[in-house]
Design a protein around this motif. Structure first.
Motif, PDB file in Angstrom:
ATOM      1  N   GLY A  27       3.376   7.470   1.207  1.00 45.81           N
ATOM      2  CA  GLY A  27       2.671   8.339   0.265  1.00 45.81           C
ATOM      3  C   GLY A  27       1.829   9.385   0.957  1.00 45.81           C
ATOM      4  O   GLY A  27       1.819  10.545   0.585  1.00 45.81           O
ATOM      5  N   VAL A  28       1.116   9.054   2.003  1.00 44.01           N
ATOM      6  CA  VAL A  28       0.288  10.000   2.757  1.00 44.01           C
ATOM      7  C   VAL A  28       1.174  11.029   3.447  1.00 44.01           C
ATOM      8  O   VAL A  28       0.912  12.216   3.440  1.00 44.01           O
ATOM      9  CB  VAL A  28      -0.587   9.242   3.768  1.00 44.01           C
TER      10      VAL A  28
ATOM     11  N   TYR B 234       2.988  14.042   0.973  1.00 36.38           N
ATOM     12  CA  TYR B 234       2.308  14.931   0.028  1.00 36.38           C
ATOM     13  C   TYR B 234       3.053  16.263  -0.003  1.00 36.38           C
ATOM     14  O   TYR B 234       3.526  16.758   1.020  1.00 36.38           O
ATOM     15  CB  TYR B 234       0.859  15.198   0.458  1.00 36.38           C
TER      16      TYR B 234
ATOM     17  N   SER C 220       3.708  20.211   0.222  1.00 35.73           N
ATOM     18  CA  SER C 220       3.065  21.235   1.065  1.00 35.73           C
ATOM     19  C   SER C 220       3.946  22.472   1.143  1.00 35.73           C
ATOM     20  O   SER C 220       5.145  22.429   0.855  1.00 35.73           O
ATOM     21  CB  SER C 220       2.808  20.694   2.480  1.00 35.73           C
TER      22      SER C 220
END
Length: 231
Positions: A30-31, A34, A36
């Protein structure tokens, strides 16, 4: 504790470790993922435009006796090469041994080789030197009651620039004709040409002797500027 109990406990511990591992894995995914986006704007520049005026000058003379009377003294070096530091070009022509009936032409060609529109202004100044007064000149001066210099005796016709009709005047008056050339528009690669036809007339009398030994000089300065009324 029996083996069956130990095995059951071990299985529960291993299951817990697998669950913890999955949670860590999900959190890590999940981190890392993200949403972008990246945009760039490199190499932004501001470049100044240029105003660059060049000049070429040519001259011709038509003496009645080609090898004996009026002549151009520096036909091959009328204009200098551009100064390596400033780029300035200086042009001038020297015509000597002029006699009555001699006539000639001087042409100035101005060009804006920059990439900005400019405005051309001409500043003219005519000066004269009586030189050494010869005996025939002094005799004529006494006879006519005056001794005008060469600039009053040479006739000129100026054309070019914004001059719609050729302007005829004595050499002494030609500066006033040039001085009307103010803020003439010059686009990039634009060209303005001025042509001066001059003559030392033959009056058929001793009045012509008043010009002997005299020298007249025309100084011209050409300004190319960014806006009108700058000079």
């Amino acid at each position: 504790m029996g083996n069956s109990v130990k095995n059951a406990t071990l299985i529960r511990v291993l299951r817990g470790l697998v669950v913890v591992g999955l949670i860590v894995t999900v959190v890590g995914v999940g981190v890392y993922f993200y949403f972008s986006d990246v945009e760039t704007s490199p190499g932004n520049k501001i470049t100044a435009g240029t105003l660059d005026l060049t000049i070429q000058e040519t001259a011709e003379i038509e003496p009645i006796e080609p090898n004996d009377w009026g002549r151009i003294d520096n036909p091959d070096t009328i204009c200098t090469t551009p100064d390596p530091t400033t780029g300035e070009i200086t042009c001038h022509v020297e015509i000597s041994h002029v006699a009555p009936t001699d006539t000639g032409t001087i042409v100035w060609t101005l060009k804006n080789i920059g990439n900005l529109k400019g405005y051309l202004t001409v500043d003219a100044d005519v000066t004269s030197d009586n030189g050494t007064d010869t005996e025939p000149e002094l005799t004529a001066a006494e006879a006519y009651g005056s001794n005008p210099d060469l600039s009053y005796m040479v006739t000129t016709t100026l054309s070019g620039g914004s001059i719609t009709e050729p302007q005829t005047a004595s050499l002494s008056e030609v500066e006033t004709k040039f001085d009307t050339q103010i803020d003439r528009p010059m686009d990039p690669e634009g060209e303005i040409v001025y042509t001066l036809v001059w003559e030392l007339p033959n009056t058929g009398s001793t009045f012509d002797n008043l010009a002997q030994g005299d020298t007249s000089t025309i100084d011209l300065t050409f300004y190319l500027e960014q806006v009108e009324n700058q000079h």
